[in-house]
Design an enzyme around this catalytic site. Structure first.
Site, short mmCIF file in Angstrom:
data_model
loop_
_atom_site.label_atom_id
_atom_site.label_comp_id
_atom_site.label_asym_id
_atom_site.label_seq_id
_atom_site.Cartn_x
_atom_site.Cartn_y
_atom_site.Cartn_z
N GLU A 48 -17.98 16.50 40.75
CA GLU A 48 -17.89 17.94 40.54
C GLU A 48 -16.90 18.53 41.53
O GLU A 48 -16.98 18.25 42.73
CB GLU A 48 -19.27 18.59 40.75
N LYS A 108 -16.93 13.62 49.82
CA LYS A 108 -17.52 14.95 49.93
C LYS A 108 -16.67 15.85 50.82
O LYS A 108 -16.21 15.43 51.89
CB LYS A 108 -18.92 14.85 50.52
N ASP A 167 -17.28 -8.47 42.92
CA ASP A 167 -18.47 -7.61 42.90
C ASP A 167 -18.04 -6.18 42.60
O ASP A 167 -17.02 -5.72 43.11
CB ASP A 167 -19.19 -7.63 44.26
N ALA A 168 -18.86 -5.47 41.84
CA ALA A 168 -18.59 -4.05 41.61
C ALA A 168 -18.77 -3.29 42.92
O ALA A 168 -19.58 -3.64 43.77
CB ALA A 168 -19.54 -3.50 40.54
N ARG A 225 -22.27 3.04 49.49
CA ARG A 225 -23.26 1.97 49.63
C ARG A 225 -23.21 1.29 50.99
O ARG A 225 -23.96 0.34 51.23
CB ARG A 225 -23.07 0.91 48.54
N LYS A 226 -22.37 1.76 51.89
CA LYS A 226 -22.25 1.11 53.19
C LYS A 226 -22.49 2.13 54.32
O LYS A 226 -21.75 2.19 55.30
CB LYS A 226 -20.87 0.46 53.33
N GLU A 254 -17.30 10.53 43.19
CA GLU A 254 -17.86 9.18 43.27
C GLU A 254 -16.93 8.21 42.54
O GLU A 254 -16.29 8.57 41.55
CB GLU A 254 -19.24 9.13 42.60
N HIS A 311 -13.34 -4.63 50.95
CA HIS A 311 -14.66 -4.81 50.34
C HIS A 311 -14.78 -3.83 49.17
O HIS A 311 -14.35 -2.68 49.27
CB HIS A 311 -15.75 -4.56 51.37
N LYS A 357 -20.45 20.00 52.51
CA LYS A 357 -21.61 19.13 52.32
C LYS A 357 -22.08 18.66 53.69
O LYS A 357 -21.38 17.92 54.40
CB LYS A 357 -21.26 17.92 51.46
N PHE A 371 -14.04 -18.73 49.21
CA PHE A 371 -14.08 -17.28 48.95
C PHE A 371 -12.70 -16.85 48.46
O PHE A 371 -11.96 -16.18 49.16
CB PHE A 371 -14.47 -16.55 50.23
N ASP A 427 -17.07 -1.93 47.91
CA ASP A 427 -17.67 -0.62 48.21
C ASP A 427 -16.73 0.23 49.06
O ASP A 427 -16.67 1.45 48.91
CB ASP A 427 -19.00 -0.79 48.94
N LYS A 428 -16.00 -0.42 49.96
CA LYS A 428 -15.05 0.32 50.81
C LYS A 428 -13.82 0.75 50.02
O LYS A 428 -13.23 1.80 50.31
CB LYS A 428 -14.66 -0.52 52.01
N ASP A 447 -24.20 16.53 54.48
CA ASP A 447 -24.28 15.07 54.61
C ASP A 447 -23.14 14.57 55.50
O ASP A 447 -23.32 13.66 56.30
CB ASP A 447 -24.16 14.40 53.24
N LYS A 481 -16.11 -9.67 55.42
CA LYS A 481 -17.30 -9.14 56.09
C LYS A 481 -17.43 -9.82 57.45
O LYS A 481 -16.99 -10.95 57.62
CB LYS A 481 -18.57 -9.41 55.26
#
Length: 407
Positions: free
Chosen positions: A57, A286, A259-260, A265-266, A44, A16, A290, A251, A18-19, A292, A177
């Site tokens: 960074e 990260k 798709d970008a 995003r997941k 990123e 995918h 961090k 598909f 995003d992955k 997060d 998916k």
């Protein structure tokens, strides 16, 4: 908590878009932590048709100096890590090929002002890399103490990917998916009411479109049905289960060409599939200073040990931090009415078993190592611990936790 209900979770494959971005970002984290265990990384990634862009960074010995000059050879190593990640996933398509996509590296030095607040110095402990709230969750629904809907969604796509890589399902392409809806009765999952898979496929393996081939589509459909039956518990699939396999009909164009993709995003796929809260920050890209990432990992670790110790059937833990401050601002435990121990007792005991500062978390879970690329697809939680990989999935606090609450 309702006793009987329908609940749904989804997953996305390693292919995918995003992955793909998440895995690239974590490949950079691993590259830099392999050079400097104290490196600071926030990477990123953007993926789109025949293009990968990274930005962020960084700081670390043997990587980049404070003026933004790369150490010899590092830029080439970065590009190799990015291309190798895409090659491993399996993209060799006209619209996205590991060898020919345009690559842009926009990493630059970490802000000195952030470093001032985060770094350990003198009598000052290492502070959190940012403010934020992080959640951990565990449930006794599955052996890995994860929500069943997400667990099966991940397993379906892992099966497709393994068969694609082995050649057992050569008609599959990397992007996919899944979605699983389960009926719960008395809070226990008992059957599947809906199953969905949308998978990128080779030409012709589709129900609609100019090159649709019914015989080829039947091969793909029967293969996915077999995967459903193998992965879900016996009896979960019934005559009433609604099954959707490539419901758009075709598909063939997928991945970053379709798709970008962007890092982070997941988050709902990375965490608990919507069965529990999750924090506002993504994990991939990260370094473990961090919170997060590291505090979300330790919150899962603590929640899993509470459930594994038999102190609750479900457990949610929230931690909060402020940038530059070492200790958490709050520790919150909710056992959703399933606990055998008062939640306030757990809120007191758990920080005594693991020091919940960024440094304490990193040292306890051995996070300052190049261990993150494997986390970036099929969930950060519910995975099997493998040496220094997925240490936050261990249940090695069970005995100490039982003794502490009994004292």
């Amino acid at each position: 908590m309702r006793k009987s209900f329908l609940f749904t979770s989804e997953s996305v494959s390693e292919g995918h878009p995003d992955k793909v971005a998440d895995q690239i970002s974590d490949s950079i984290v691993d590259l830099f932590l392999g050079k400097d265990a104290q490196a600071r990384i926030a990477c990123e990634t953007l993926t789109t048709t025949n293009k990968v862009v990274i930005a962020g960074e960084i700081r670390g010995e043997g990587i980049m100096d404070t003026a933004g000059n790369w150490a010899p050879g590092v830029e080439a190593e970065i590009e190799k890590a990015v291309r190798d990640t895409v090659k491993r996933i399996g993209y060799e398509q006209d619209g996205f090929h590991w060898e020919t996509f345009d690559f842009s590296n926009n990493l630059h030095p970490q802000s000195a002002h952030i470093a001032m607040g985060v770094d350990e110095s003198g009598n000052k402990d290492e502070g959190a890399g940012d403010q934020g709230i992080m959640f951990g969750y565990a449930t006794d629904e599955t052996p890995g103490l994860m929500p069943a809907t997400l667990y099966y969604s991940h397993k379906i796509l892992e099966r497709l990917a393994a068969d694609r890589h082995s050649g057992a399902a050569p008609f599959l392409e990397p992007d996919a998916k899944s979605q699983v809806t389960l009926q719960y009765e008395n809070e226990v999952p008992v059957r599947a009411t809906a199953l969905v898979v949308s998978t990128q496929h080779a030409a012709g393996y589709c129900e609609k479109g100019d090159n649709a081939d019914p015989a080829k589509y039947a091969v793909l459909r029967d293969y996915v049905m077999e995967a459903f039956r193998d992965i879900l518990p016996h009896g979960f699939i019934t005559d009433e289960t609604k099954v959707y396999i490539n419901p758009t009909g075709q598909f063939e164009i997928g991945g970053p060409d379709g798709d970008a993709g962007l890092t982070g995003r997941k988050i709902i796929v990375d965490t608990y599939g919507g069965a529990a809260p999750h924090g506002g920050g993504a994990f991939s890209g990260k370094d473990p200073t961090k919170v997060d990432r590291s505090a979300a990992y330790v919150a899962r670790y603590l929640a899993k040990n509470v459930v594994a110790a038999g102190l609750a059937r479900r457990c949610t833990i929230q931690l909060s931090y402020a940038i530059g401050i070492a200790e958490p601002l709050s520790v919150y435990v909710d056992t959703h009415g399933t606990g055998t121990v008062d939640e306030a007792t757990l809120e007191t005991v758990l920080p005594q078993l693991v020091r919940l500062t960024p440094k304490g978390i990193r040292e306890h879970l051995k996070l300052n190592a190049p261990i993150y690329a494997k986390t970036a697809a099929y969930g950060h939680f519910g995975r099997e611990p493998e040496g220094d990989l997925f240490t936050w999935e261990k249940t090695d606090l069970v005995d100490k936790l039982k003794a502490a609450v009994a004292a």
